[in-house]
Scaffold this motif. Sequence first.
Motif, mmCIF file in Angstrom:
data_model
loop_
_atom_site.group_PDB
_atom_site.id
_atom_site.type_symbol
_atom_site.label_atom_id
_atom_site.label_comp_id
_atom_site.label_asym_id
_atom_site.label_seq_id
_atom_site.Cartn_x
_atom_site.Cartn_y
_atom_site.Cartn_z
ATOM 1 N N LYS A 76 57.065 59.247 136.982
ATOM 2 C CA LYS A 76 55.699 59.274 137.523
ATOM 3 C C LYS A 76 54.913 58.075 136.989
ATOM 4 C CE LYS A 76 51.563 62.244 137.363
ATOM 5 N NZ LYS A 76 51.026 63.551 136.933
ATOM 6 N N GLU A 77 54.202 57.407 137.883
ATOM 7 C CA GLU A 77 53.419 56.238 137.450
ATOM 8 C C GLU A 77 52.103 56.711 136.837
ATOM 9 O OE1 GLU A 77 53.862 52.661 138.509
ATOM 10 O OE2 GLU A 77 55.953 53.112 139.009
ATOM 11 N N ILE A 78 51.873 56.291 135.609
ATOM 12 C CA ILE A 78 50.663 56.695 134.886
ATOM 13 C C ILE A 78 49.792 55.452 134.689
ATOM 14 C CG2 ILE A 78 49.754 57.710 132.763
ATOM 15 C CD1 ILE A 78 51.566 59.672 134.166
ATOM 16 N N THR A 122 49.660 50.369 133.720
ATOM 17 C CA THR A 122 50.460 51.386 134.404
ATOM 18 C C THR A 122 51.872 51.376 133.816
ATOM 19 O OG1 THR A 122 49.163 51.156 136.417
ATOM 20 C CG2 THR A 122 51.341 52.171 136.638
ATOM 21 N N MET A 123 52.326 52.551 133.441
ATOM 22 C CA MET A 123 53.696 52.705 132.941
ATOM 23 C C MET A 123 54.264 53.981 133.541
ATOM 24 S SD MET A 123 52.951 52.015 128.847
ATOM 25 C CE MET A 123 54.603 51.773 128.205
ATOM 26 N N LYS A 124 55.587 54.056 133.604
ATOM 27 C CA LYS A 124 56.204 55.328 133.978
ATOM 28 C C LYS A 124 56.020 56.329 132.829
ATOM 29 C CE LYS A 124 59.407 53.634 137.387
ATOM 30 N NZ LYS A 124 60.781 53.613 137.912
ATOM 31 N N ALA A 125 55.963 57.613 133.197
ATOM 32 C CA ALA A 125 55.565 58.628 132.219
ATOM 33 C C ALA A 125 56.465 58.661 130.991
ATOM 34 C CB ALA A 125 55.507 60.008 132.873
ATOM 35 N N GLU A 126 57.778 58.491 131.173
ATOM 36 C CA GLU A 126 58.637 58.538 129.979
ATOM 37 C C GLU A 126 58.301 57.392 129.024
ATOM 38 O OE1 GLU A 126 62.963 58.703 130.454
ATOM 39 O OE2 GLU A 126 63.207 58.267 128.325
ATOM 40 N N MET A 177 48.767 63.919 127.873
ATOM 41 C CA MET A 177 49.458 65.031 128.555
ATOM 42 C C MET A 177 48.730 65.429 129.838
ATOM 43 S SD MET A 177 52.137 65.190 126.830
ATOM 44 C CE MET A 177 52.911 66.487 127.802
ATOM 45 N N ALA A 178 47.413 65.232 129.876
ATOM 46 C CA ALA A 178 46.688 65.494 131.126
ATOM 47 C C ALA A 178 47.164 64.548 132.215
ATOM 48 C CB ALA A 178 45.185 65.344 130.902
ATOM 49 N N ARG A 179 47.339 63.280 131.856
ATOM 50 C CA ARG A 179 47.814 62.298 132.858
ATOM 51 C C ARG A 179 49.246 62.625 133.287
ATOM 52 N NH1 ARG A 179 45.194 58.573 128.998
ATOM 53 N NH2 ARG A 179 43.095 58.331 129.855
ATOM 54 N N ILE A 180 50.083 62.984 132.338
ATOM 55 C CA ILE A 180 51.488 63.259 132.662
ATOM 56 C C ILE A 180 51.610 64.534 133.496
ATOM 57 C CG2 ILE A 180 53.718 63.915 131.653
ATOM 58 C CD1 ILE A 180 53.081 61.935 129.341
ATOM 59 N N SER A 181 50.902 65.579 133.081
ATOM 60 C CA SER A 181 51.069 66.896 133.733
ATOM 61 C C SER A 181 50.217 67.060 134.979
ATOM 62 C CB SER A 181 50.686 68.010 132.750
ATOM 63 O OG SER A 181 49.286 67.972 132.478
#
Lengths: 173, 173
Positions: free
Chosen positions: B114-116, B127-131, B68-72
């Motif tokens: 968002k690219e995580i 690397t993946m998209k957030a969803e 969640m830190a990476r996503i938010s």
Amino acid sequence: MTISMSSASLPVFKAMLGNLSHILDKGQAHAEAKKFDPVVLLQYRLAPDMLPFTRQILIACDGPKNGMARISGVEAPKFDDTEATIPELKARIQKTLDYLDSLPADKVDGTEDKEITFPVGRDKTRTMKAEAYLKHWVLPNFYFHITTAYAILRHNGVELGKADYLAGARASA
Amino acid sequence: MTISMSSASLPVFKAMLGNLSHILDKGQAHAEAKKFDPVVLLQYRLAPDMLPFTRQILIACDGPKNGMARISGVEAPKFDDTEATIPELKARIQKTLDYLDSLPADKVDGTEDKEITFPVGRDKTRTMKAEAYLKHWVLPNFYFHITTAYAILRHNGVELGKADYLAGARASA
């Protein structure tokens, strides 16, 4: 793309059921390499009053099948629960995938607030809105039975790693 | 309400971490009733090359915290991984819940594409998209470690049922 009821459910179930089928292949291969009957694995339980491996697989299939049928309103096939070998369990997974593949996203999307009544135990029911039902019932149960199946095989010496669980056959592709 | 990145993540992690804390209470109570040191449970593994119980709990906490830190984009606290008792593991869960409770939904919503980039193993990243990252990485890992922790306790005779896993202390409330 915006997350939706269909995107939060169907791709997850399909990916993880594919991974489960791959994990079953590894169980079968392990039994053949060690020259024991794979049925031993199917009957294994992590505790005497836990369900055996076969039931973990059947429930991992029926959870998303029946859950998505309730959410989408698209009737799901009923199966006889007669699977007694790993190939038969893999066929059950495939039949489940066929049903999930048949579900149009638009039957699932927009169902967040739909009231879902479902059986709990032998003679009770519970009602939740579809989004909560998916997030707090169907998905946690689904992961529970897949992980328990993985744990049973792992506990019995089958060489599995997190990559098999997360990516299945794609991990080694 | 429409499902969103925040609704598909935060309530799920919070509910299941609460259930995990409740499961730990049952492990502690079992050890006390049977008069053995609960640390025995913390070191237990389902297979020699699987992670022990304590690490299952730490990862079950760090997965949603770091995910969640990476996503938010909201920095998460770092912990020292020194937990050696069930009360200390419960405190770790509470610190994780405190972080998740601090996350505003609007920092999480709308992040689908968002690219995580995140660490995988010791020296790789992915690397993946957030969803997709949430659905195909963070959530399956999270459930894996909670279910494995449950399975370790269950295998060691702790009286747990699906209601403890799905609803925790709320099941008996």
